[in-house]
Motif scaffolding. Structure first.
Motif, PDB file in Angstrom:
ATOM      1  N   LEU A  33       0.401   2.443   3.089  1.00  0.00           N
ATOM      2  CA  LEU A  33       1.337   1.411   3.519  1.00  0.00           C
ATOM      3  C   LEU A  33       0.653   0.058   3.681  1.00  0.00           C
ATOM      4  CD1 LEU A  33       3.434   3.425   6.127  1.00  0.00           C
ATOM      5  CD2 LEU A  33       4.290   2.425   4.002  1.00  0.00           C
ATOM      6  N   ILE A  34      -0.601   0.079   4.103  1.00  0.00           N
ATOM      7  CA  ILE A  34      -1.320  -1.167   4.360  1.00  0.00           C
ATOM      8  C   ILE A  34      -1.841  -1.803   3.080  1.00  0.00           C
ATOM      9  CG2 ILE A  34      -3.410  -2.126   5.426  1.00  0.00           C
ATOM     10  CD1 ILE A  34      -2.908  -0.107   7.724  1.00  0.00           C
ATOM     11  N   PHE A  35      -2.382  -0.972   2.186  1.00  0.00           N
ATOM     12  CA  PHE A  35      -3.060  -1.518   1.017  1.00  0.00           C
ATOM     13  C   PHE A  35      -2.172  -1.652  -0.215  1.00  0.00           C
ATOM     14  CE2 PHE A  35      -6.763   0.435   3.302  1.00  0.00           C
ATOM     15  CZ  PHE A  35      -7.309  -0.774   3.683  1.00  0.00           C
ATOM     16  N   ASN A  36      -0.953  -1.139  -0.154  1.00  0.00           N
ATOM     17  CA  ASN A  36      -0.067  -1.230  -1.306  1.00  0.00           C
ATOM     18  C   ASN A  36       0.893  -2.394  -1.130  1.00  0.00           C
ATOM     19  OD1 ASN A  36       2.061  -0.616  -3.315  1.00  0.00           O
ATOM     20  ND2 ASN A  36       0.941   1.303  -3.534  1.00  0.00           N
ATOM     21  N   GLU A  37       1.091  -3.166  -2.194  1.00  0.00           N
ATOM     22  CA  GLU A  37       1.965  -4.330  -2.121  1.00  0.00           C
ATOM     23  C   GLU A  37       3.441  -3.944  -2.062  1.00  0.00           C
ATOM     24  OE1 GLU A  37       1.027  -6.960  -5.322  1.00  0.00           O
ATOM     25  OE2 GLU A  37      -1.107  -7.006  -4.853  1.00  0.00           O
ATOM     26  N   ASN A  38       3.771  -2.726  -2.450  1.00  0.00           N
ATOM     27  CA  ASN A  38       5.162  -2.281  -2.472  1.00  0.00           C
ATOM     28  C   ASN A  38       5.326  -1.096  -1.528  1.00  0.00           C
ATOM     29  OD1 ASN A  38       7.741  -1.277  -3.105  1.00  0.00           O
ATOM     30  ND2 ASN A  38       7.590  -2.009  -5.215  1.00  0.00           N
ATOM     31  N   ALA A  39       5.660  -1.394  -0.266  1.00  0.00           N
ATOM     32  CA  ALA A  39       5.787  -0.340   0.748  1.00  0.00           C
ATOM     33  C   ALA A  39       6.911   0.632   0.414  1.00  0.00           C
ATOM     34  CB  ALA A  39       6.022  -0.966   2.121  1.00  0.00           C
ATOM     35  N   GLY A  40       7.959   0.129  -0.235  1.00  0.00           N
ATOM     36  CA  GLY A  40       9.075   0.993  -0.593  1.00  0.00           C
ATOM     37  C   GLY A  40       8.655   2.106  -1.532  1.00  0.00           C
ATOM     38  N   LYS A  41       7.797   1.778  -2.498  1.00  0.00           N
ATOM     39  CA  LYS A  41       7.297   2.788  -3.432  1.00  0.00           C
ATOM     40  C   LYS A  41       6.422   3.813  -2.711  1.00  0.00           C
ATOM     41  CE  LYS A  41       9.154   1.205  -7.188  1.00  0.00           C
ATOM     42  NZ  LYS A  41      10.226   1.971  -7.884  1.00  0.00           N
ATOM     43  N   VAL A  42       5.708   3.351  -1.683  1.00  0.00           N
ATOM     44  CA  VAL A  42       4.868   4.258  -0.899  1.00  0.00           C
ATOM     45  C   VAL A  42       5.737   5.273  -0.160  1.00  0.00           C
ATOM     46  CG1 VAL A  42       3.293   4.428   1.061  1.00  0.00           C
ATOM     47  CG2 VAL A  42       2.990   2.617  -0.633  1.00  0.00           C
ATOM     48  N   GLN A  66       8.748   6.242  -0.927  1.00  0.00           N
ATOM     49  CA  GLN A  66       9.331   7.157  -1.915  1.00  0.00           C
ATOM     50  C   GLN A  66       8.304   8.178  -2.392  1.00  0.00           C
ATOM     51  OE1 GLN A  66      10.958   5.194  -5.345  1.00  0.00           O
ATOM     52  NE2 GLN A  66      11.923   7.050  -6.124  1.00  0.00           N
ATOM     53  N   LYS A  67       7.080   7.717  -2.614  1.00  0.00           N
ATOM     54  CA  LYS A  67       6.009   8.613  -3.069  1.00  0.00           C
ATOM     55  C   LYS A  67       5.791   9.751  -2.082  1.00  0.00           C
ATOM     56  CE  LYS A  67       1.006   8.595  -2.793  1.00  0.00           C
ATOM     57  NZ  LYS A  67      -0.204   7.766  -2.639  1.00  0.00           N
ATOM     58  N   TRP A  68       5.702   9.402  -0.769  1.00  0.00           N
ATOM     59  CA  TRP A  68       5.441  10.434   0.230  1.00  0.00           C
ATOM     60  C   TRP A  68       6.651  11.322   0.467  1.00  0.00           C
ATOM     61  CZ3 TRP A  68       0.901  12.075   1.709  1.00  0.00           C
ATOM     62  CH2 TRP A  68      -0.201  11.230   1.507  1.00  0.00           C
ATOM     63  N   ARG A  69       7.847  10.783   0.299  1.00  0.00           N
ATOM     64  CA  ARG A  69       9.037  11.642   0.383  1.00  0.00           C
ATOM     65  C   ARG A  69       9.006  12.679  -0.732  1.00  0.00           C
ATOM     66  NH1 ARG A  69      13.556  10.960  -0.762  1.00  0.00           N
ATOM     67  NH2 ARG A  69      13.588   8.937  -1.849  1.00  0.00           N
ATOM     68  N   ASP A  70       8.580  12.232  -1.917  1.00  0.00           N
ATOM     69  CA  ASP A  70       8.488  13.148  -3.053  1.00  0.00           C
ATOM     70  C   ASP A  70       7.447  14.235  -2.787  1.00  0.00           C
ATOM     71  OD1 ASP A  70      10.410  11.725  -4.388  1.00  0.00           O
ATOM     72  OD2 ASP A  70       8.996  10.568  -5.607  1.00  0.00           O
ATOM     73  N   ILE A  71       6.325  13.832  -2.180  1.00  0.00           N
ATOM     74  CA  ILE A  71       5.275  14.804  -1.860  1.00  0.00           C
ATOM     75  C   ILE A  71       5.799  15.860  -0.888  1.00  0.00           C
ATOM     76  CG2 ILE A  71       3.067  15.113  -0.645  1.00  0.00           C
ATOM     77  CD1 ILE A  71       2.200  12.423  -1.827  1.00  0.00           C
TER      78      ILE A  71
END
Length: 240
Positions: free
Chosen positions: A23-32, A34-39
């Motif tokens: 969440l801190i290092f990624n420019e697109n928190a929304g994609k983060v 979604q990524k963890w929801r998928d995981i």
């Protein structure tokens, strides 16, 4: 954001640290998110319920309709994933714990070298076909590390990033696969480390915040105009 990392670094929750880093290092928190929801294989509706918000809030974050979450919401997001992980027997945490950290670190580094003879910033920039955007000093460079920015930021933990960046004192830290330069510079600011020089390769348009961070933190910033990564690595070999 740094308070969040410190908080979770003092716990045994591997998953919390990984999500916080993302969440801190990624420019697109929304994609983060979604990524963890998928995981976790959890729907927007169920995740929203765990956090205590309506599903449209999660949908808006992931689609980019809503700005990146603030500190309070980031904590809620992390705590929600931690809660879900615990309810499922910490399966995700255990999976991440089995990953070989050294392998991940090595995978993010394309090349690393010590120089037999130190070189100043201007000469170094010329060799890599670079433009000096921010110059804070003309100190000698004693080595370089070439890092795949995508692999480093998405795969490495906060501790691993710190270890990686900590090897760059008096060295050039060269990021490839960079689009705007924001993520690498934000990561450096958060870790509190200051390499001798930061080189960005692949930038189409330099992010204003990235430049500002370099200026404020006293980091010499160079944009490499090498045609591709192979050409960049070939030019670097001239220094050995």
């Amino acid at each position: 954001m740094t308070k969040i990392i410190k908080k979770y670094n003092n716990t045994t929750s591997i998953i919390a640290k990984n999500i916080a880093n993302d969440l801190i290092f990624n420019e697109n928190a929304g994609k983060v998110i979604q990524k963890w929801r998928d995981i976790f294989k959890i729907s927007q509706k169920d995740f929203a319920k765990t956090i205590g918000v309506v599903p449209s809030v999660i949908s808006d974050y992931e689609s980019g309709r809503r700005q990146s979450p603030g500190l309070k919401m980031v904590r809620k997001i992390i705590n929600a994933f931690v809660k879900i992980d615990r309810e499922h027997g910490a399966l995700i945490s255990n999976e991440f714990a089995t990953i070989d950290d050294n392998e991940k670190l090595n995978d993010a580094i394309l090349d690393i070298s010590e120089l037999s003879n130190p070189i100043n910033v201007n000469d170094f920039s010329e060799i890599i076909n670079g433009n000096v955007i921010v110059k804070t000093n003309n100190e000698n460079i004693y080595g370089y590390t070439v890092i795949d920015s995508i692999k480093a930021i998405t795969n490495l933990s906060q501790k691993e990033l710190s270890e990686l960046y900590d090897m760059t004192q008096k060295r050039a830290l060269i990021f490839i696969n960079v689009e705007t330069g924001r993520s690498p510079l934000v990561a450096l600011k958060v870790t509190g480390l200051n390499p001798g020089v930061v080189v960005l390769h692949g930038v189409t348009k330099l992010d204003a915040l990235a430049k500002r961070i370099a200026e404020v933190e006293g980091i010499t910033l160079i944009l490499s105009n090498s045609k591709n990564v192979d050409e960049l690595l070939l030019n670097l070999k001239k220094l050995k």
